[in-house]
Design a protein around this motif. Structure first.
Motif, PDB file in Angstrom:
ATOM      1  N   GLU A  44       0.844  -1.184   0.000  1.00  0.00           N
ATOM      2  CA  GLU A  44       0.000   0.000   0.000  1.00  0.00           C
ATOM      3  C   GLU A  44       0.883   1.239   0.000  1.00  0.00           C
ATOM      4  O   GLU A  44       2.043   1.177   0.419  1.00  0.00           O
ATOM      5  CB  GLU A  44      -0.952  -0.001   1.204  1.00  0.00           C
ATOM      6  CG  GLU A  44      -0.265   0.035   2.549  1.00  0.00           C
ATOM      7  CD  GLU A  44      -1.259  -0.060   3.715  1.00  0.00           C
ATOM      8  OE1 GLU A  44      -2.303  -0.698   3.565  1.00  0.00           O
ATOM      9  OE2 GLU A  44      -0.954   0.517   4.774  1.00  0.00           O
ATOM     10  N   TRP A  92      -3.993  -8.125   0.926  1.00  0.00           N
ATOM     11  CA  TRP A  92      -4.155  -6.843   1.621  1.00  0.00           C
ATOM     12  C   TRP A  92      -3.567  -6.886   3.025  1.00  0.00           C
ATOM     13  O   TRP A  92      -3.467  -5.883   3.679  1.00  0.00           O
ATOM     14  CB  TRP A  92      -5.639  -6.475   1.753  1.00  0.00           C
ATOM     15  CG  TRP A  92      -6.355  -6.230   0.474  1.00  0.00           C
ATOM     16  CD1 TRP A  92      -5.802  -5.908  -0.741  1.00  0.00           C
ATOM     17  CD2 TRP A  92      -7.784  -6.282   0.264  1.00  0.00           C
ATOM     18  NE1 TRP A  92      -6.798  -5.757  -1.676  1.00  0.00           N
ATOM     19  CE2 TRP A  92      -8.016  -5.981  -1.095  1.00  0.00           C
ATOM     20  CE3 TRP A  92      -8.879  -6.547   1.094  1.00  0.00           C
ATOM     21  CZ2 TRP A  92      -9.319  -5.939  -1.637  1.00  0.00           C
ATOM     22  CZ3 TRP A  92     -10.154  -6.515   0.559  1.00  0.00           C
ATOM     23  CH2 TRP A  92     -10.368  -6.215  -0.802  1.00  0.00           C
ATOM     24  N   SER A 104      -4.176   6.637   2.939  1.00  0.00           N
ATOM     25  CA  SER A 104      -3.318   5.601   2.358  1.00  0.00           C
ATOM     26  C   SER A 104      -4.046   4.969   1.187  1.00  0.00           C
ATOM     27  O   SER A 104      -5.281   4.978   1.140  1.00  0.00           O
ATOM     28  CB  SER A 104      -2.981   4.525   3.393  1.00  0.00           C
ATOM     29  OG  SER A 104      -4.161   3.895   3.830  1.00  0.00           O
ATOM     30  N   LYS A 127      -4.696   1.538  -0.644  1.00  0.00           N
ATOM     31  CA  LYS A 127      -4.562   0.096  -0.411  1.00  0.00           C
ATOM     32  C   LYS A 127      -5.084  -0.688  -1.605  1.00  0.00           C
ATOM     33  O   LYS A 127      -5.937  -0.227  -2.346  1.00  0.00           O
ATOM     34  CB  LYS A 127      -5.330  -0.292   0.840  1.00  0.00           C
ATOM     35  CG  LYS A 127      -4.912   0.486   2.088  1.00  0.00           C
ATOM     36  CD  LYS A 127      -5.599  -0.081   3.313  1.00  0.00           C
ATOM     37  CE  LYS A 127      -5.552   0.867   4.502  1.00  0.00           C
ATOM     38  NZ  LYS A 127      -4.215   1.060   5.048  1.00  0.00           N
TER      39      LYS A 127
END
Ligand SMILES: Cc1ncc(C[n+]2csc(CCOP(=O)(O)OP(=O)(O)O)c2C)c(N)n1
Ligand code: SF4
Ligand code: SF4
Ligand code: SF4
Ligand SMILES: [Mg+2]
Lengths: 298, 320, 425
Positions: free
Chosen positions: A218, C117, C225, C227
């Motif tokens: 990320e 993730w 952020s 992701k």
């Protein structure tokens, strides 16, 4: 004998088709051939790369993937020459050939290598003359075929035909492209290409576990794209006439890239990232924008 | 976000949340609308995305958006939005995060994702009353995979999978799915169509939608240079023509009640819209297909007759 | 053998003394629900499917009654359910969800995503054989199809283990040395609907064993952020994937540490594998899941008949506990692996994994016998286990074993008579 040709251009300029025209031509000439493009995330206008490998061994080419050690490089757009991210001449073999599509003479081209041969030609000009459009695929493919030194016109002609028919170009347009290919083929002359050297040996390393702050895929440093300098996609550069500008803000809202900012002193354009779409030019109600053709990388 | 009303273009020139340097095509309509949408919503946003061109804005290590981003998969961006919304709600309720850390949840997908593969998860999210925004940028095909036709491709368009040939001279033979009506049938608080060519219309609609809790859905026409085969500088021009010819009506529906926000006094002929796009060039060259153009024209007129009758009481008001 | 009780002995007694002090009779499904409740999960995205539904029904009821404070949302599909589970976790919630066979496969795309993730959810899968043909009965094909997703995979034998392993799964998944989601599997019917005494731990003790999830970089207005982003550079993709692998391997150590603590808190001892009469055995049967109980009984009986046999139960399937499997099986005369799954054209999945773990071991068993049994809920009996031992002995003399299906004559007759009705003629 091996030809390792690498084509650099921008999405939409036809380097993939050019690599396939060369592939077809070499195939018709009786060589084992391989061609392929690499797509990234970038869309139309962004730098792209394609490859053709040609071998005189009677077996399929035992290689795959990116060509790091080309002996022939075909550059569709001079503005990419000094682009540090594209770095189009990386890995070019000593005494290999670098072709650049440009309107400049060869003594006006500066690169930091003196051990390679540079060939230039204004293919846009030729394409406009023969086809009526600044299309580069046929001309790039034809120039590349000639520079290999191993392909005859008959094979190239077949190669162009086959490729263009496949992408739906036929009739008069096809004829024009063949004339263009012929003109390009006659314009440039090959010198023998060096045998591509193997890369220097590199070390294999062990990958160890790393903490999660580094290993979650990320992005936490968001809004970091100015460094990409998409200005190098530009073919036309918008030029503002501040006298005319009424500061209405319309171009600021319509600019897809957001590179136009309204300041107390009027508009500021971040040319490092302006892609040259010219929406600003087209939509300004008082025609305060003009544009010029881009030559050097931004 | 500033709470003052944005009333002119000049009010929109402030902070931008999309930084230059995106990998999207030069002149991309989706990027124009995304940037504008973000300006109006402000920075406290998490975008939830399904596979499409816009996905490729965020390719490691580059992120042009200054806000948060969650790529899910092609079918399930609204479900991704549900997970974020639900988690924020419960964590705020339990007092584990302060309300200042809350985010607006905004789904952004293309027409391909919105019209079929993602329709189930969208329908579910609307039906559950999820408090979110949905921005569908409609470039009328699967752009990212090379412009194949989608359920949103209009009749007569050339796409990579509907090439005009002697057998099928008009190109795409299907019709465009009416996503606005599908969404509206769920009776969410707010549904609208928008166009990047009409920024103040976009602003007013987002400001109106913001007053409602629940699903707030937007479909934006999204000119796409490589797919529509237009000049990069023409993205806005084409979008304007779509609105002015009546091909792309600007409208909204509040709890299902439809109202048009721009009613052309006189519809321009659709030909003006079609002829500047390469994807329709086969309708003009080598022979002009008046029959196909007339069919497109008559469908537009049929639509507008009903609108004129309903909204200004005169059925052929804008029809020549 | 147990002595038959006299009627008089069955009369209700004055003071109640359950088999296990403090235990309550409950199904595996209810035990799973209790684990979610005790873990004080924040978020439960859900979708019904037999034989899992009782878990989310139970949780819905507790939440409706106000006995549990969590957000439960019924999604439009398992694909959506898993997506919401993943994004809810990335927002900082402790997430629990459950599904089974068709549902698991329907959401399959998202399993890889959730793991990629690094969203440490716990997903309970109630095993059910996968269609077609459609059935409700269990086997492990659904569970094992997830083995390459990056999830930590845990398998249970009893209802107590269901509860305990879910708590352990959160501990392992949320540990930053791992940060990967877990699947805890329980067999449909044989655990999901089977009641057994289960001891419920005290909530304070669970809180102290399993502190609140501390997400590394949750979605917050102050800390944006991006992701789930694309990673198009091949070395970078390769790097991330390998880091997932290394993090998964860490889960063995982290699980063992957590098991030590678990025992200190709750008095029950777990490990990545369970050895039943293995140490001094010459023959060992490897298996997992609820049928292990049947296997243990068979092993015990054969031991009583003088056969030197043991059973190795796999509790952790990913990461695969290679060292534990090697140490348990090295030096054995023969090993049989019972796969309650089938990979058509190869045989069983665990056979390949156990064999590859043993190949480089110096004192590897001479025979590793591939056995397939219990597919589609077909149960096992002592006869099958005796047959396995016969084969192990036979191949000790020589020969190359091929996968065999455990199928009895009476079952074949049953099949034949059904075929006659179904096909006609
Ligand atoms: C499940 C799944 N199927 C197919 C794809 C391939 N795919 C990626 S983007 C895309 C097209 C998306 O079209 P649209 O939603 O209109 O967005 P656009 O590309 O036009 O921006 C497809 C088909 C995918 N990523 N996932
Ligand atoms: S649109 Fe034209 S007049 Fe308006 S701000 Fe831009 S340059 Fe100035
Ligand atoms: S050409 Fe104009 S509109 Fe296009 S990116 Fe550059 S400044 Fe923006
Ligand atoms: S293909 Fe179309 S939608 Fe996709 S980035 Fe390019 S212009 Fe935008
Ligand atoms: Mg699209």
């Amino acid at each position: 004998m091996l030809i390792y040709a690498r084509f650099h251009g921008r999405g939409g300029q036809g380097v993939k088709t050019a690599s396939r025209i060369l592939g077809n031509a070499a195939h018709f000439e009786g060589y084992y051939t391989q061609d392929f493009p690499i797509y990234g995330a970038e869309r139309r206008g962004a730098p792209v790369v394609a490859f053709t490998r040609i071998s005189d061994e009677p077996t399929p080419i035992p290689e795959r993937g990116y060509i790091f050690n080309p002996n022939l490089i075909i550059l569709a757009d001079e503005s990419l020459l000094n682009d540090p991210i594209v770095n189009p001449i990386s890995g070019l073999q000593n005494s290999g050939t670098l072709f650049i599509n440009t309107s400049k003479p060869v003594d006006k081209i500066f690169i930091n290598r003196d051990d390679v041969r540079i060939v230039v030609e204004d293919l846009i000009d030729l394409s406009l003359k023969y086809v009526g459009k600044p299309v580069l695929s046929t001309s790039l493919g034809a120039v590349a075929a000639k520079l290999t030194g191993i392909i005859r016109w008959v094979s190239l002609e077949e190669g162009v035909k086959e490729e263009l028919l496949e992408i739906g170009i036929r009739g008069e347009m096809l004829e024009k492209n063949i004339l263009l290919a012929k003109a390009c083929f006659e314009r440039v002359y090959p010198t023998p290409l060096p045998i591509p050297k193997l890369a220097e040996p590199r070390k294999i390393v062990k990958i160890n576990w790393m903490p999660v702050d580094l290993t979650i895929p990320e992005i936490r440093n968001v809004g970091n794209t100015r460094v990409r300098k998409t200005g190098n996609w530009r073919i036309f550069k918008p030029i503002l006439n501040p006298e005319k500008c009424t500061r209405c803000g319309i171009c600021v809202i319509y600019c897809p890239e957001g590179v136009i900012t309204m300041t107390d002193n009027g508009l500021e354009i971040d040319y490092d990232n302006c892609k040259g779409c010219l929406i600003c030019f087209n939509e300004c109600p008082v025609k305060a924008f003009n544009y010029i053709r881009e030559v050097e990388a931004a | 976000m500033s709470k003052t009303k944005l009333s002119t273009i000049k009010d929109l020139l402030g902070e931008d949340y999309v930084v230059p340097g995106t990998p999207l095509c030069a002149g991309c309509g989706a990027l124009i609308i995304l940037r504008l949408f973000h300006k109006v919503l402000g920075g406290r946003v998490v975008w939830v995305n399904a596979a499409g061109c816009v996905t490729l804005m965020m390719v490691y290590p580059f992120a042009p958006l200054k806000s948060s981003w969650m790529y899910t998969a092609m079918a399930c961006a609204p479900a991704g939005a549900q997970g974020i919304r639900d988690a924020l709600d419960i964590l705020i309720e339990k007092g584990r995060i302060p309300i200042e850390e809350d985010l607006k949840v905004v789904v952004v997908t293309g027409d391909g994702a919105a019209n079929d593969i993602g329709l189930q998860s969208t329908s579910g999210a609307i039906h559950r009353g999820l408090d979110f925004y949905y921005l569908c940028y409609d470039n009328e095909a699967f752009g990212n995979t090379g412009f194949q036709y989608s359920a949103a491709t209009p009749y007569g368009s050339r796409t990579a999978t509907s090439p005009p040939t002697p057998l099928i001279p008009e190109g795409y033979r299907g019709t465009k799915k009416d996503l606005f009506e599908i969404w509206r049938a769920h009776k969410p608080p707010y549904v609208a169509t928008i166009s990047p060519s009409h920024p103040m219309d976009v602003v007013r609609k987002i400001e109106k939608a913001e007053k409602y809790r629940g699903p707030k859905l937007f479909i934006s026409l999204s000119p796409c240079q490589p797919g529509w085969l237009i000049d990069t500088m023409d993205a806005i021009k084409v979008a304007k023509l779509a609105v002015e010819t009546g091909v792309w009506p600007l409208k909204e529906a509040v709890y299902g009640e439809v109202r048009h926000t721009f009613i052309p006094r006189r519809l321009k002929p659709v030909e003006e819209y079609l002829k500047i796009q390469g994807r329709f060039s086969h309708l003009f060259y080598p022979v002009k297909r008046d029959d196909v153009i007339a069919k497109i024209q008559s469908e537009v007129e049929e639509y507008w007759r009903a609108v004129y009758a309903r909204e200004i009481g005169k059925e052929d008001a804008g029809i020549s | 053998m147990m002595r038959t009780k006299l009627i008089s002995e069955l009369k209700p007694r004055r003071e109640i003394t359950p088999t296990i002090a403090g235990a309550k009779m409950m199904t595996g499904n209810v035990a799973a629900a209790w684990a979610a409740r005790l873990a004080e999960v924040d978020y439960i995205p859900a979708y019904p499917i037999t034989p899992q539904t009782e878990i989310v029904e139970t949780l819905s009821q507790w939440i409706a009654l106000g006995e549990m404070n969590a957000k439960l949302t019924f999604l439009d599909s398992e694909h959506s359910m898993l997506t919401a589970a993943g994004t809810g976790s990335l927002t900082g919630a402790r997430v629990f969800t459950a599904t089974s066979s068709q549902g698991l496969l329907y959401g399959f795309e998202m399993l890889y995503n959730i793991a990629g993730w690094r969203a440490p959810i716990v997903l309970v899968n109630v095993s059910r054989a996968v269609a077609a043909p459609i059935t409700l009965e269990p086997d492990h094909n659904d569970f094992l199809s997830t083995r390459d997703t990056g999830f930590i995979l845990l398998q249970t034998e009893t209802c107590q283990e269901v509860l305990d392993l879910i708590l352990l799964a959160y501990r392992v998944s949320e540990d930053y040395r791992v940060l990967l989601p877990s699947i805890v599997n329980l067999d449909g019917f044989h655990l999901s609907f089977t009641r057994e005494p289960v001891k419920l731990p005290e909530i304070e003790e669970v809180r102290s064993f399993l502190p609140r999830y501390n997400p590394p970089y949750p979605f917050r207005a102050s800390k944006p952020s991006a992701k789930g982003v694309a990673v198009l550079r091949p070395p970078l993709y390769s790097f991330y994937k390998y880091q997932m692998h290394l993090s998964s391997l860490n889960a063995i150590k982290v699980f063992k540490e957590a098991c030590d603590e678990f025992e200190a808190y709750f008095g029950r001892r777990y490990d990545v594998v369970e050895k039943y009469m293995v140490d001094d055995a010459e023959y060992v049967i490897v298996m997992m899941g609820s049928f292990t109980s049947i296997g243990k009984k068979a092993v015990k009986m054969m031991r009583e008949e003088g056969l030197s046999i043991g059973l190795l139960k796999l509790r952790m399937v990913r990461p695969f506990p290679v060292q534990d499997v090697r140490r348990a099986l090295e030096g054995k005369k023969a090993v049989a692996v019972i796969d309650q799954n089938i990979s058509p054209g190869f045989g069983g999945t665990l056979y390949a994994e156990v064999s590859s773990a043993l190949y480089n071991v110096e004192k590897k068993p001479k025979v590793i016998l591939p056995v397939i049994g219990g597919i589609g809920g077909k149960t096992l009996s002592l006869d099958e286990f005796r047959y396995i031992v016969e084969l192990m002995k036979k191949y000790q003399e020589g020969g190359e074993p091929e996968p065999i299906l455990l199928f009895r004559e009476d079952e074949l007759r049953e099949v034949e008579s059904l075929l006659k009705i179904g096909v006609g003629g």
